[in-house]
Design an enzyme around this catalytic site. Sequence first.
Site, PDB file in Angstrom:
ATOM      1  N   SER A 229      78.838  16.388 151.305  1.00  0.00           N
ATOM      2  CA  SER A 229      77.485  16.818 150.948  1.00  0.00           C
ATOM      3  C   SER A 229      77.172  16.579 149.471  1.00  0.00           C
ATOM      4  CB  SER A 229      77.279  18.289 151.328  1.00  0.00           C
ATOM      5  OG  SER A 229      78.318  19.082 150.817  1.00  0.00           O
TER       6      SER A 229
ATOM      7  N   GLY B 155      89.257  15.973 152.046  1.00  0.00           N
ATOM      8  CA  GLY B 155      89.341  15.681 153.479  1.00  0.00           C
ATOM      9  C   GLY B 155      88.703  16.735 154.355  1.00  0.00           C
TER      10      GLY B 155
ATOM     11  N   GLY C 267      85.725  17.071 154.915  1.00  0.00           N
ATOM     12  CA  GLY C 267      84.697  16.376 155.687  1.00  0.00           C
ATOM     13  C   GLY C 267      85.283  15.307 156.594  1.00  0.00           C
TER      14      GLY C 267
ATOM     15  N   GLU D 274      89.196   7.143 151.031  1.00  0.00           N
ATOM     16  CA  GLU D 274      88.869   7.721 149.717  1.00  0.00           C
ATOM     17  C   GLU D 274      90.031   7.493 148.754  1.00  0.00           C
ATOM     18  OE1 GLU D 274      87.738  11.822 150.202  1.00  0.00           O
ATOM     19  OE2 GLU D 274      85.721  11.238 150.857  1.00  0.00           O
TER      20      GLU D 274
HETATM   21  C1  5RP Z   1      85.380  14.523 152.478  1.00  0.00           C
HETATM   22  C2  5RP Z   1      85.847  15.043 151.168  1.00  0.00           C
HETATM   23  C3  5RP Z   1      84.824  15.692 150.306  1.00  0.00           C
HETATM   24  O1  5RP Z   1      84.886  15.162 149.023  1.00  0.00           O
HETATM   25  C4  5RP Z   1      85.102  17.181 150.242  1.00  0.00           C
HETATM   26  O2  5RP Z   1      85.239  17.666 151.573  1.00  0.00           O
HETATM   27  C5  5RP Z   1      83.962  17.926 149.556  1.00  0.00           C
HETATM   28  O3  5RP Z   1      82.824  17.845 150.351  1.00  0.00           O
HETATM   29  P1  5RP Z   1      81.464  18.553 149.983  1.00  0.00           P
HETATM   30  O4  5RP Z   1      80.837  17.794 148.878  1.00  0.00           O
HETATM   31  O5  5RP Z   1      80.675  18.493 151.274  1.00  0.00           O
HETATM   32  O6  5RP Z   1      81.774  19.984 149.602  1.00  0.00           O
HETATM   33  O7  5RP Z   1      86.984  14.963 150.800  1.00  0.00           O
HETATM   34  O8  5RP Z   1      86.412  14.451 153.400  1.00  0.00           O
END
Ligand code: 5RP
Length: 235
Positions: free
Chosen positions: A36, A101, A103, A109
């Site tokens: 996000s 991770g 998300g 990444e």
């Molecule tokens: C995705 C990631 C994101 O960087 C992490 O989950 C942070 O996400 P957000 O900006 O929605 O808080 O590693 O897998």
Amino acid sequence: MPPQDDVVKARLKALEEVLKIVEYEKPKIIGLGSGSTISLLIDRIANLGLNNLSFVCSSIGSSLRLSSYGFKVLSLESVDQVDLYVDSADEVDPNLDMVKGGGGCLTLEKILAYNSSMRIFVVDYGKLVDRLCLRRPIPLDVIPQAISMVCRKLRSVGFRPEVRLTDRGKFGPLISDIGGVLVDLYIDGGVDNPGKLDMMLKSIPGIVETGLFIGYADLLVVGYPDKVIFKRGKT
Ligand code: 5RP
């Protein structure tokens, strides 16, 4: 957890600082993470009309968002180095070691971050922790056929692996952008030595990548509702 309004304010404040760095550095190729926070960054880049940037993305989600604004996205395999990588994190400790991770994106990444000349991570203040994984698991990207063996091994050393399931749209495990199964690894009491744990996990055949990002942040940009703080990595 900070109030959601404060989180959004904090993220937007931090992202404005990141955009200043992007405009100053003028990277030829910019790598983008997922989630996000990065989605907000993509929206800001589109609003500012920064059409001269070339992007490579760590996830199908970020690629699609950029494409929806008309940006061209380079395929990962066509790029051998990234000038600037920008991403967020789920947790960051005082050494700037991170868990990512949440998300569901982590392997691509890490590949992009590893191969980038400069890595900036941008978080809201709610992501700062004294010790990693007291409240969250470590996401793992696991080869599907190895899932039972990997989970048995993890349980045998005292961890609690949970295969991440989709909550709608598909029955069964959540499949990562590289076709792996995502496993969330819960560790009672958090992580003592994140670097050592990362190496141990990577030594288990079937675990392709872990959400532990050790020594990856050259610069951490932390947003608060009324200020932004910069922390430099050790490298
Ligand atoms: C995705 C990631 C994101 O960087 C992490 O989950 C942070 O996400 P957000 O900006 O929605 O808080 O590693 O897998």
